[in-house]
Design a protein around this motif. Sequence first.
Motif, PDB file in Angstrom:
ATOM      1  N   ARG A 104     -62.756 -13.663  34.602  1.00  0.00           N
ATOM      2  CA  ARG A 104     -62.691 -14.132  33.229  1.00  0.00           C
ATOM      3  C   ARG A 104     -63.671 -15.288  33.021  1.00  0.00           C
ATOM      4  NH1 ARG A 104     -57.155 -13.632  32.693  1.00  0.00           N
ATOM      5  NH2 ARG A 104     -56.808 -15.794  33.227  1.00  0.00           N
ATOM      6  N   TYR A 111     -66.040 -17.038  18.554  1.00  0.00           N
ATOM      7  CA  TYR A 111     -64.938 -16.467  19.339  1.00  0.00           C
ATOM      8  C   TYR A 111     -64.979 -16.816  20.822  1.00  0.00           C
ATOM      9  CZ  TYR A 111     -61.486 -13.294  21.218  1.00  0.00           C
ATOM     10  OH  TYR A 111     -60.404 -12.799  21.879  1.00  0.00           O
ATOM     11  N   GLU A 150     -64.056 -20.324  21.311  1.00  0.00           N
ATOM     12  CA  GLU A 150     -62.671 -20.566  20.913  1.00  0.00           C
ATOM     13  C   GLU A 150     -61.709 -20.253  22.053  1.00  0.00           C
ATOM     14  OE1 GLU A 150     -61.719 -18.724  17.146  1.00  0.00           O
ATOM     15  OE2 GLU A 150     -59.644 -18.474  17.791  1.00  0.00           O
ATOM     16  N   ILE A 151     -61.913 -19.116  22.704  1.00  0.00           N
ATOM     17  CA  ILE A 151     -60.976 -18.731  23.759  1.00  0.00           C
ATOM     18  C   ILE A 151     -61.163 -19.574  25.012  1.00  0.00           C
ATOM     19  CG2 ILE A 151     -60.631 -16.374  22.966  1.00  0.00           C
ATOM     20  CD1 ILE A 151     -62.608 -15.462  25.012  1.00  0.00           C
ATOM     21  N   GLN A 152     -62.296 -20.303  25.082  1.00  0.00           N
ATOM     22  CA  GLN A 152     -62.457 -21.220  26.207  1.00  0.00           C
ATOM     23  C   GLN A 152     -61.803 -22.560  25.919  1.00  0.00           C
ATOM     24  OE1 GLN A 152     -66.537 -21.640  27.557  1.00  0.00           O
ATOM     25  NE2 GLN A 152     -66.945 -19.530  26.988  1.00  0.00           N
ATOM     26  N   ARG A 208     -66.860 -15.525  30.580  1.00  0.00           N
ATOM     27  CA  ARG A 208     -66.961 -16.583  29.577  1.00  0.00           C
ATOM     28  C   ARG A 208     -68.265 -17.345  29.683  1.00  0.00           C
ATOM     29  NH1 ARG A 208     -60.910 -19.273  29.378  1.00  0.00           N
ATOM     30  NH2 ARG A 208     -59.920 -17.493  28.372  1.00  0.00           N
ATOM     31  N   GLN A 239     -54.524 -13.981  24.462  1.00  0.00           N
ATOM     32  CA  GLN A 239     -55.554 -14.257  23.454  1.00  0.00           C
ATOM     33  C   GLN A 239     -55.979 -12.977  22.766  1.00  0.00           C
ATOM     34  OE1 GLN A 239     -58.346 -16.256  26.018  1.00  0.00           O
ATOM     35  NE2 GLN A 239     -57.843 -18.254  25.150  1.00  0.00           N
ATOM     36  N   PHE A 269     -65.835 -11.195  26.457  1.00  0.00           N
ATOM     37  CA  PHE A 269     -66.035 -12.625  26.307  1.00  0.00           C
ATOM     38  C   PHE A 269     -65.001 -13.425  27.080  1.00  0.00           C
ATOM     39  CE2 PHE A 269     -68.768 -11.093  23.010  1.00  0.00           C
ATOM     40  CZ  PHE A 269     -69.835 -11.971  23.101  1.00  0.00           C
ATOM     41  N   GLY A 270     -64.171 -12.711  27.839  1.00  0.00           N
ATOM     42  CA  GLY A 270     -63.249 -13.397  28.741  1.00  0.00           C
ATOM     43  C   GLY A 270     -61.932 -13.816  28.118  1.00  0.00           C
TER      44      GLY A 270
END
Lengths: 398, 281
Positions: free
Chosen positions: A100, A128, A131-133, A104, B197, B191-192
């Motif tokens: 993951r 996006y 954001e998820i990071q 990223r 999520q 995008f991980g």
Amino acid sequence: MSKIKVENLTKVFGKKPNRALSLLSEDKSKAEILEKTGLTVGVNKASFEVQDGEIFVIMGLSGSGKSTLVRLLNRLIEPTQGSVYLNGNDLATVDQKTLRNIRRKDMSMVFQKFGLFPFRTILSNVEYGLEIQGVDKKQRTEKAMESLKLVGLEGYENKYPDELSGGMQQRVGLARAFANDSDVLLMDEAFSALDPLIRKDMQDELLDLQETMKKTIIFITHDLDEALRIGDRITIMKDGKIVQIGTPEEILTNPADEYVEKFVEDVDRSKVYTASNVMMRPETVQPEREGPRVALQRMRENGISSIFAVKRNRELIGIVDASDVRKLVDEKQDDLTSAIKMDALKVVEMDTPVNDVIELTAETSYPIAVLENGKLRGIIIRSSILAALSGKEVNLDD
Amino acid sequence: MTEAIPRIPLDEWTRSVVDWMTNADFIFDSIEQVISWILQGLYWGMDLVPALLFIAILTAVTYFFAGRKIGLTAFVFFGLLLIVNLGFWDDMITMLSLILAATILSIVIGVPIGIWMAKNNTVEAIVKPILDFMQTMPAFVYLIPAVAFFGIGMEPGVIASVIFGMPPTIRLTNLGIREVSTEAIEAADAFGSTGTQKLFKVQLPMAKTTIMAGVNQTIMLSLSMVVIASMIGADGLGDIVYTAVGRNDVGSGFEAGLAIVVVAIILDRLTAGFGLRKRKS
């Protein structure tokens, strides 16, 4: 330095894929394995290396396994066997959390049908990845705006994907991939859904961006013209197997097998070929030691009406016409020099694109001289260009 | 020949299972307690607002959130006024608490089950026939165990409505999530995103319209249960219809029936409007 190293990467679809692996090692074909085991071979022992900052194109028809291959690289599809080394780490074996993190930070992907989120604004689509990071709002907005600017979509940040044209949507896809600052860009048929004119613009733009960004790009396409335009190196796949890896020129001039040959058959060669690809071996005369009689004799032998004059080291002096040489012979002169003309001659370099050469052929009735450091390496006449463009071998060595 | 095979005592078995389950009274009691709180909360909240203010608010909500349709807005306004005029306002609020309680429970239980189904093919294979069973079994039959476990009143009515009304929410949540395009899922993965999520930032938002269609169906089915639930003591408009049937009173039966139809149309259009609501561009 090689950024990505892929070794023996294999994907077999279906239950108990190991049954196919032993057959693959016996070099059985995809069709044979399907018949024997009911398993589909997606990718068959692919190995290659991608250099840092290179655009590496993977090309093949649909069903050749190219889209599977690119998904094996970031493990959207789990490999059955083999390794993918990124900066020395084997992605095929890392745990989910590391994977993951790599997705990223190190690898971004651009999709054929854009893969945008329809319920998010352009800006929040681009955000996006950040954001998820857990990057804070202000910072990620800043970064996203920067990438949108890069792809020329300032002012569209509050629109929604369905309010944008296909080309613009794909720019958003690119911006989203850039926003993550990853070194590696996976582009899966990224421009295939766009119409031809827009596609060409996007290709140019990608090349422009690449000038400054120097990403390592793995680009999937089924379009050879596209591959030749943007690829530093091209890989051709067939039935899950890599058939040939080479620079665009190597692929065109030296196809590995019939399959590649067929592939490159109807490519627009004028875009890829340079003068060196279409030139012929020149007939020359050396005025320093050869006189009009020799020149006339040589022209008669080869059925030509003019001949290039060069020095001993093949440096070009000019061209002589048969009629002028005859006059000299009639006047019993021994020196060719007075017949040599330079002004009517058109000269190109080895790497001049064929398209430019074609224009020149209209301006002169003499063959065009191809020079390298002032030395004559070959000549181009109209028929040799036509022969090369139609895919026939031009004979340089006889 | 058919006499040779002894009759399978399905009824006997069902009875003993239900009997045995009543041993777990404490569970049912706490469930009943929770439902009772929800019902009381909803009723208290809606009863707090004067009828005319309630109508004004709902009319405004209809206009601004369900597509600015003048006709629908007018219908909401005059329809609700008619209910006040007929003297059914309090019964309407009671019925609405029952429907909303059933809907809330259906969403709270149904959406997670739907998500689970979407993520796991085995779960889908098991849950689907159960849903078919829940929907095709005549709704009246649910009243019997509901009474056995929860006694009579509003609470068993809510339970019966949930069992009868929840399947569409589960089904359409499952469908909505499964329908999210592979590219969007791949993009989320590439995008991980973590699983959570991906669910909350991509799958649920993209499935929203479909899920709302399921919720809309659930509300409609709960509405159709109100008259049936009145047979086991649930108050509200349904009770008036039920009583009218018992007395063969066409007049009041029609009045209460009409009021239910008005509520049904309002709820349907409003929830459908929410589901399709476009962003503010």
